[in-house]
Design a protein around this motif. Structure first.
Motif, short mmCIF file in Angstrom:
data_model
loop_
_atom_site.label_atom_id
_atom_site.label_comp_id
_atom_site.label_asym_id
_atom_site.label_seq_id
_atom_site.Cartn_x
_atom_site.Cartn_y
_atom_site.Cartn_z
N THR A 183 19.29 3.05 3.29
CA THR A 183 19.56 1.89 2.43
C THR A 183 18.94 1.99 1.04
N ASP A 184 17.83 2.73 0.89
CA ASP A 184 17.02 2.65 -0.34
C ASP A 184 16.63 1.20 -0.61
N HIS A 185 16.31 0.47 0.45
CA HIS A 185 15.86 -0.93 0.36
C HIS A 185 14.70 -1.02 -0.64
N ALA A 186 14.94 -1.71 -1.76
CA ALA A 186 13.95 -1.75 -2.84
C ALA A 186 13.77 -3.18 -3.33
N PRO A 187 12.95 -3.96 -2.62
CA PRO A 187 12.77 -5.36 -3.00
C PRO A 187 11.96 -5.52 -4.28
N HIS A 188 12.38 -6.50 -5.09
CA HIS A 188 11.63 -6.91 -6.27
C HIS A 188 11.59 -8.43 -6.30
N THR A 189 10.68 -8.99 -7.07
CA THR A 189 10.60 -10.45 -7.17
C THR A 189 11.74 -10.96 -8.06
N SER A 190 12.06 -12.24 -7.90
CA SER A 190 13.13 -12.84 -8.71
C SER A 190 12.75 -12.82 -10.19
N ASP A 191 11.47 -13.00 -10.49
CA ASP A 191 11.02 -12.96 -11.89
C ASP A 191 11.30 -11.60 -12.52
N GLU A 192 11.00 -10.55 -11.74
CA GLU A 192 11.23 -9.21 -12.29
C GLU A 192 12.71 -8.97 -12.57
N LYS A 193 13.55 -9.43 -11.64
CA LYS A 193 14.99 -9.21 -11.82
C LYS A 193 15.61 -10.16 -12.84
N ALA A 194 14.85 -11.20 -13.25
CA ALA A 194 15.36 -12.14 -14.26
C ALA A 194 15.15 -11.62 -15.68
N ARG A 195 14.47 -10.49 -15.80
CA ARG A 195 14.27 -9.92 -17.14
C ARG A 195 15.59 -9.41 -17.72
N PRO A 196 15.63 -9.16 -19.04
CA PRO A 196 16.82 -8.55 -19.62
C PRO A 196 17.16 -7.24 -18.91
N PHE A 197 18.45 -6.90 -18.88
CA PHE A 197 18.91 -5.78 -18.06
C PHE A 197 18.10 -4.51 -18.27
N ALA A 198 17.87 -4.16 -19.52
CA ALA A 198 17.21 -2.89 -19.81
C ALA A 198 15.76 -2.88 -19.32
N GLU A 199 15.16 -4.05 -19.16
CA GLU A 199 13.74 -4.11 -18.75
C GLU A 199 13.55 -4.41 -17.27
N ALA A 200 14.56 -4.90 -16.60
CA ALA A 200 14.43 -5.25 -15.17
C ALA A 200 14.24 -3.97 -14.35
N PRO A 201 13.52 -4.06 -13.23
CA PRO A 201 13.31 -2.86 -12.42
C PRO A 201 14.60 -2.44 -11.71
#
Ligand SMILES: [Zn+2]
Length: 438
Positions: A301-319
């Protein structure tokens, strides 16, 4: 006395026959000759019983990143997805690059794990690519493979040395294949969508060049290379060629690569940002072709959880990364099995027997004596993906709101239920009538 569990009139994952499988004291046992008063019975028409799924590529985020996920929440999510074993990546804080950290993960998993947990240890100290980590000592401590996943081993000389050391342990090195000089600061697949959005692209060759390099290094050293999360048409070709040459090279791919293309990025949707990135329709078709012709050795799966805050960043900066454990089986059934690309037994093999063989994990089957690591699922049940119902701390999935087909009903590890869908209940504890025996 111990409680016997009966999976009654279920479909055998391999033969397709209707069978009843009994479990007692953690193992599959022969059916009792007469009624068993304390049996709990699970009976679902059309449900398939299979060995528990195995995911060789999971980020459990412990130690150090428990805001994203923990061994407890990650393995709970795995159990909900039908998994009974996962191998976890060492790109944590700190990196799992010593025998002590390997033991720490194993110890923690014993207390909190809903699945068996097999640690993957780093190739280089701190995953920095400079000094080799103590591979043999980490293997003795319980590591099942080595990887700097999240980062490539950029230096070919370092990879050569790592393969020479790993060869003596018999364990594979898992390659996160990405040429750093081609990657630069790319954030999604190089192509039309990236151009439209004004984002830096990651070319297919960044992945495939490293696949070919590591195939040649496997030939040079005799060490085993396992190519992680393959995404590009040229990478599937590289793996196919390595096999034709008889090299000790294997490879995996993930559901999002056979389901999605880079168009899923839409208008900067960070839930479609992962590394390697979603590619083109040509690559997606090549992925399915590589699965069908046997080039791909197993799924992950490459299951790679991140927090909602991290994914709310602009596309280029989100993990980079998405969660995958709770949608993997349904995406396999919906996009590979139901459309007729792959028979059910072969699709399940790529989630069960195949990864167990690759990492030398104990075999599981439905025969008496086998460890009772099992999954019961309804291949035809439809459901809608709702990230709010995930057991994972991560909500970062591109499949939210999607209707999929194939639902896990029950997962059992070592005879103990680790997941039961809400529709499963044991109200009707039955006495097995003698005439039901076969
Ligand atoms: Zn990776």
């Amino acid at each position: 006395m111990s409680t016997m569990t009966l999976f009654k009139n279920v479909v055998h994952w391999k033969t397709g026959e209707k069978v009843t499988v009994a479990v007692e004291d953690g193992v599959v046992v022969s059916l009792p000759k007469r009624g068993h008063e304390h049996a709990r019975v699970l009976e679902f028409t059309g449900a398939v019983l299979a060995p528990g799924l195995v995911d060789l590529h999971v980020h459990l985020r412990e130690p150090g990143q428990s805001g994203k996920e923990t061994i407890e929440t990650g393995t709970r999510a795995a159990a909900a997805g039908g998994f009974t074993a996962v191998a976890c990546m060492p790109n944590t804080v700190p990196v799992v690059d010593t025998p002590a950290w390997v033991e720490w993960v194993l110890h923690r998993a014993k207390g909190a794990g809903y699945t068996r947990v097999y640690p993957i240890a780093a190739v280089t100290q701190g995953q920095k690519g400079e000094q080799l980590a103590p591979l043999q000592a980490m293997a003795r401590a319980g590591a099942v493979a080595f990887s700097d996943d999240g980062h490539p081993v950029a230096s070919a000389a370092m990879m050569r040395r790592a393969l020479e050391y790993a060869r003596n342990t018999g364990l594979p090195i898992i390659g996160h294949e990405e040429d750093p000089t081609l990657r630069v600061d790319g954030v999604m697949n190089e192509g039309f969508t990236a151009t439209r959005l004004g984002l830096r692209g990651l070319p297919n060759a960044a992945e495939s060049i490293m696949c070919r390099r590591d195939a040649d290094l496997a030939e040079l050293t005799g060490g085993r290379v396992h190519l992680a999360h393959l995404s590009a048409a040229q990478s599937f070709d590289a793996l196919r060629d390595a096999k034709r040459r008889g090299l000790p090279v294997t490879g995996e791919t993930c559901p999002h690569y056979w389901v999605l293309t880079d168009e899923a990025v839409g208008d900067y949707d960070t839930h479609a940002k992962m590394n390697p990135p979603l590619r083109s329709e040509v690559d997606r078709a090549a992925c399915i072709a590589a699965i069908v012709d046997g080039t791909i050795d197993c799924f992950a799966t490459d299951h790679a959880p991140h927090t909602s805050d991290e994914k709310a960043r602009p596309f280029a900066e989100a993990p980079f990364g998405i969660v995958g454990l709770e949608t993997a089986l349904a995406l396999t059934l919906t996009y590979l099995v139901h459309p007729g690309h792959l028979p059910l037994a072969r699709a399940l093999e790529l989630w069960t027997d195949a990864p167990r063989r690759l990492f030398n994990l104990p075999e599981v089957d439905l025969e008496p004596g086998s460890e009772a690591d099992l999954v019961l699922f309804d291949p035809n049940a439809e459901w809608t993906v709702d990230p709010d119902l995930f057991f994972s701390k991560g909500r970062n999935t591109p499949f939210a709101g999607w209707s999929v087909k194939g639902r896990v009903l029950a997962t059992m590890m070592g005879g103990r239920f680790t997941h039961l869908a809400p529709e499963v209940d044991f109200e009707h504890q039955l006495v097995l009538p003698a005439r039901d025996q076969k």
